[in-house]
Design an enzyme around this catalytic site. Structure first.
Site, PDB file in Angstrom:
ATOM      1  N   LYS A 181       0.887  -1.170   0.000  1.00 61.71           N
ATOM      2  CA  LYS A 181       0.000   0.000   0.000  1.00 61.71           C
ATOM      3  C   LYS A 181       0.918   1.211   0.000  1.00 61.71           C
ATOM      4  CE  LYS A 181      -3.396   2.250   2.928  1.00 61.71           C
ATOM      5  NZ  LYS A 181      -4.789   2.072   3.310  1.00 61.71           N
ATOM      6  N   LYS A 193       2.000   4.963  -0.155  1.00 58.16           N
ATOM      7  CA  LYS A 193       1.502   6.302   0.157  1.00 58.16           C
ATOM      8  C   LYS A 193       2.050   7.306  -0.847  1.00 58.16           C
ATOM      9  CE  LYS A 193      -0.714   5.330   4.011  1.00 58.16           C
ATOM     10  NZ  LYS A 193      -2.149   5.533   4.170  1.00 58.16           N
ATOM     11  N   ASP A 214      -2.331   5.001  -2.019  1.00 60.41           N
ATOM     12  CA  ASP A 214      -3.169   5.796  -1.106  1.00 60.41           C
ATOM     13  C   ASP A 214      -2.689   7.240  -1.088  1.00 60.41           C
ATOM     14  OD1 ASP A 214      -4.793   6.822   0.832  1.00 60.41           O
ATOM     15  OD2 ASP A 214      -4.244   5.400   2.410  1.00 60.41           O
ATOM     16  N   GLU A 241      -6.678   4.949  -3.338  1.00 55.69           N
ATOM     17  CA  GLU A 241      -7.459   5.261  -2.141  1.00 55.69           C
ATOM     18  C   GLU A 241      -7.488   6.771  -1.898  1.00 55.69           C
ATOM     19  OE1 GLU A 241      -6.400   2.454   0.897  1.00 55.69           O
ATOM     20  OE2 GLU A 241      -6.993   3.799   2.516  1.00 55.69           O
ATOM     21  N   ASP A 290     -11.828   6.278   1.608  1.00 55.98           N
ATOM     22  CA  ASP A 290     -11.373   6.040   2.990  1.00 55.98           C
ATOM     23  C   ASP A 290     -11.899   7.180   3.873  1.00 55.98           C
ATOM     24  OD1 ASP A 290     -10.139   5.485   5.356  1.00 55.98           O
ATOM     25  OD2 ASP A 290      -8.090   5.649   4.647  1.00 55.98           O
ATOM     26  N   LYS A 311     -12.972   1.369   8.614  1.00 52.26           N
ATOM     27  CA  LYS A 311     -12.038   1.305   9.749  1.00 52.26           C
ATOM     28  C   LYS A 311     -12.844   1.502  11.013  1.00 52.26           C
ATOM     29  CE  LYS A 311      -8.126   3.451   7.435  1.00 52.26           C
ATOM     30  NZ  LYS A 311      -7.641   4.813   7.164  1.00 52.26           N
ATOM     31  N   CYS A 360      -6.917  -0.009   9.060  1.00 49.00           N
ATOM     32  CA  CYS A 360      -6.643   0.416  10.443  1.00 49.00           C
ATOM     33  C   CYS A 360      -5.932   1.761  10.403  1.00 49.00           C
ATOM     34  CB  CYS A 360      -5.777  -0.617  11.163  1.00 49.00           C
ATOM     35  SG  CYS A 360      -4.146  -0.872  10.418  1.00 49.00           S
ATOM     36  N   ASP A 419      -6.168  -4.145   5.095  1.00 45.00           N
ATOM     37  CA  ASP A 419      -5.023  -3.253   5.338  1.00 45.00           C
ATOM     38  C   ASP A 419      -4.869  -3.222   6.856  1.00 45.00           C
ATOM     39  OD1 ASP A 419      -3.065  -1.252   5.301  1.00 45.00           O
ATOM     40  OD2 ASP A 419      -4.575   0.332   5.360  1.00 45.00           O
ATOM     41  N   ASP A 434      -1.996  -3.700   8.824  1.00 44.05           N
ATOM     42  CA  ASP A 434      -0.555  -3.836   9.016  1.00 44.05           C
ATOM     43  C   ASP A 434      -0.038  -3.140  10.265  1.00 44.05           C
ATOM     44  OD1 ASP A 434      -1.047  -1.295   8.053  1.00 44.05           O
ATOM     45  OD2 ASP A 434       0.592  -1.281   6.602  1.00 44.05           O
TER      46      ASP A 434
HETATM   47  C1  LIG Z   1      -1.780   1.919   8.859  1.00 46.58           C
HETATM   48  C2  LIG Z   1      -2.611   1.755   7.612  1.00 46.58           C
HETATM   49  N1  LIG Z   1      -1.957   0.948   6.662  1.00 46.58           N
HETATM   50  C3  LIG Z   1      -2.965   3.084   7.005  1.00 46.58           C
HETATM   51  O1  LIG Z   1      -2.311   3.529   6.095  1.00 46.58           O
HETATM   52  N2  LIG Z   1      -4.018   3.712   7.545  1.00 46.58           N
HETATM   53  C4  LIG Z   1      -4.502   5.005   7.190  1.00 46.58           C
HETATM   54  C5  LIG Z   1      -3.713   6.152   7.732  1.00 46.58           C
HETATM   55  C6  LIG Z   1      -3.619   6.001   9.216  1.00 46.58           C
HETATM   56  C7  LIG Z   1      -2.913   7.009  10.040  1.00 46.58           C
HETATM   57  O2  LIG Z   1      -2.534   8.091   9.619  1.00 46.58           O
HETATM   58  O3  LIG Z   1      -2.808   6.638  11.228  1.00 46.58           O
HETATM   59  C8  LIG Z   1      -4.992   5.150   5.788  1.00 46.58           C
HETATM   60  O4  LIG Z   1      -5.080   6.246   5.288  1.00 46.58           O
HETATM   61  O5  LIG Z   1      -5.372   4.162   5.172  1.00 46.58           O
HETATM   62 MG   LIG Z   2      -6.246   5.497   3.510  1.00 45.30          MG
END
Ligand SMILES: C[C@H](N)C(=O)N[C@@H](CCC(=O)O)C(=O)O
Ligand SMILES: [Mg+2]
Length: 368
Positions: free
Chosen positions: A165, A167, A195, A223, A248, A272, A300, A325, A327
């Site tokens: 995933k 970012k 994401d 995402e 999300d 979530k 999460c 997701d 992790d």
């Molecule tokens: C931890 C998970 N893989 C994740 O990316 N979660 C969120 C962001 C969570 C955070 O900032 O604590 C997400 O955007 O999907």
């Molecule tokens: Mg997200």
């Protein structure tokens, strides 16, 4: 069984590497843990992270919501009538979804323990052949310079992860470069989820995703491309690209989810527990998603094993949940708990212990 005592404590666990998204950078999990005890001495555990930039919840607000509103409202109630307890919690204070999630998770843990059944079997949707006993989670690759993200992606593959995933959301063209180089390094068989954590404008999202499509980078989904409140932007991006769009931050409640599904604000939904206020509302979203035929991810925040395990139970129980997701525990440097689902790299194996299964929570609890 009556809810007799509610106690809270804090857990702090350093991360393996700093967690960086378009919204924030953080280097440890610092979560509130709640312990609820019934009048027969059974204990249930829940957890909440202060993800202020997404949920608006801080350490102080989570503690205050539980101490001054939720605990006084539900203490003494009979757990066997779980829907009434949930209703009371929902109406004693608006929003505050992380505080509600922590308490809701502890209540479901207790409820399943009283039935002497693992939670995922209780949450099953009746399609027992669809119950999963093993889940596969992705691993987050934080947004950094391209070279660092490539190194982190290779290391994730070496640890056995097959789904990344990644970012992004920090400059469209740079984001295309990030994904191009990661794809080049990991090969075509690795699943890449992207994401943006709201980091793009509508136009930037469409041009960036189209550029990734043109280069055939094989992205499973994107995402939350735009701001959580830009509903029209979500519709525009979803309608303008081939790649699946997953909502999300735009979906907290059942109502948000139904609107997204009915008005095509996204193709998929990331549920979530910290956004829904726990399992109770998350189950309603799963029911609605099933009606609309929309697949869901259970995700999460930066959480440790108590609440991520609750998410795993929901993911295992519901067939409409096709992506995990989860992790959080893999991002933590250590696992201070005992019991519960086994997190081993990308694999999450459900266990047959009653409730969520977490039996040892090394936290100093204070009764409230
Ligand atoms: C931890 C998970 N893989 C994740 O990316 N979660 C969120 C962001 C969570 C955070 O900032 O604590 C997400 O955007 O999907
Ligand atoms: Mg997200």
């Amino acid at each position: 069984m009556k809810i007799q005592e509610i106690a809270i404590g804090y857990i702090s666990i350093p991360l393996v590497t700093p967690f960086k998204t378009a919204l924030r950078t953080v280097d440890s999990v610092n979560d509130l843990i709640v312990k609820i005890t019934t009048d027969d001495g059974t204990e249930g555990f829940g957890e909440a992270p202060p993800t202020a930039v997404i949920t608006g919840d801080t350490k102080e607000s989570i503690e205050a919501a539980i101490r001054y509103y939720i605990a006084p409202a539900i203490k003494g109630m009979d757990l066997e009538d779980l829907p009434s307890v949930m209703e009371k919690m929902e109406h004693c204070i608006a929003k505050n979804t992380s505080a509600k999630a922590a308490v809701d998770i502890a209540l479901y843990d207790l409820y399943a323990k009283l039935q002497k059944r693992p939670l995922f079997r209780l949450l099953g949707d009746g399609k027992s052949d669809k119950l999963k006993t093993e889940l596969e989670t992705d691993l987050t690759i934080s947004v950094n310079d391209t070279e660092e993200m490539v190194r982190d992606s290779i290391s994730a593959i070496e640890q056995g992860f097959r789904i990344l995933k990644v970012k992004v959301g920090k400059g469209g063209e740079k984001d295309v470069e990030r994904i191009r180089e990661i794809r080049r390094a990991v090969g075509k068989d690795v699943v890449i989820r992207v994401d943006a954590n709201q980091g793009w404008t509508r136009e930037e999202a469409v041009s960036t995703i189209r550029a990734m499509e043109k280069e055939d980078l094989g992205i499973e989904l994107v995402e939350q491309p735009v701001s959580y409140h830009d509903f029209k932007g979500m519709q525009y991006v979803t309608a303008s690209v081939e790649t699946k769009i997953l909502a999300d931050e735009s979906v907290f409640s059942y109502e948000d989810a139904v609107r997204i599904m009915e008005e095509h604000g996204a193709d998929l939904i990331n549920i979530k527990l910290m956004k829904t206020g726990g399992i109770h509302e998350a189950v309603r979203i799963c029911d609605a998603a099933e009606e609309h035929g929309i697949s869901c991810m259970i995700g999460c925040m930066l959480e440790s094993k108590v609440s991520v395990s609750a998410g795993a139970h929901l993911a295992a129980g519901r067939s409409i949940v096709t992506m995990a997701d989860l992790d959080g525990p893999s991002l933590c440097r250590e696992d201070p708990y005992r019991g519960g689902p086994k997190f081993s790299g990308s694999k999450i194996s459900m266990q047959e212990e009653p409730g969520i299964g977490i039996s040892h929570v090394p936290v100093e609890f204070v009764m409230i």
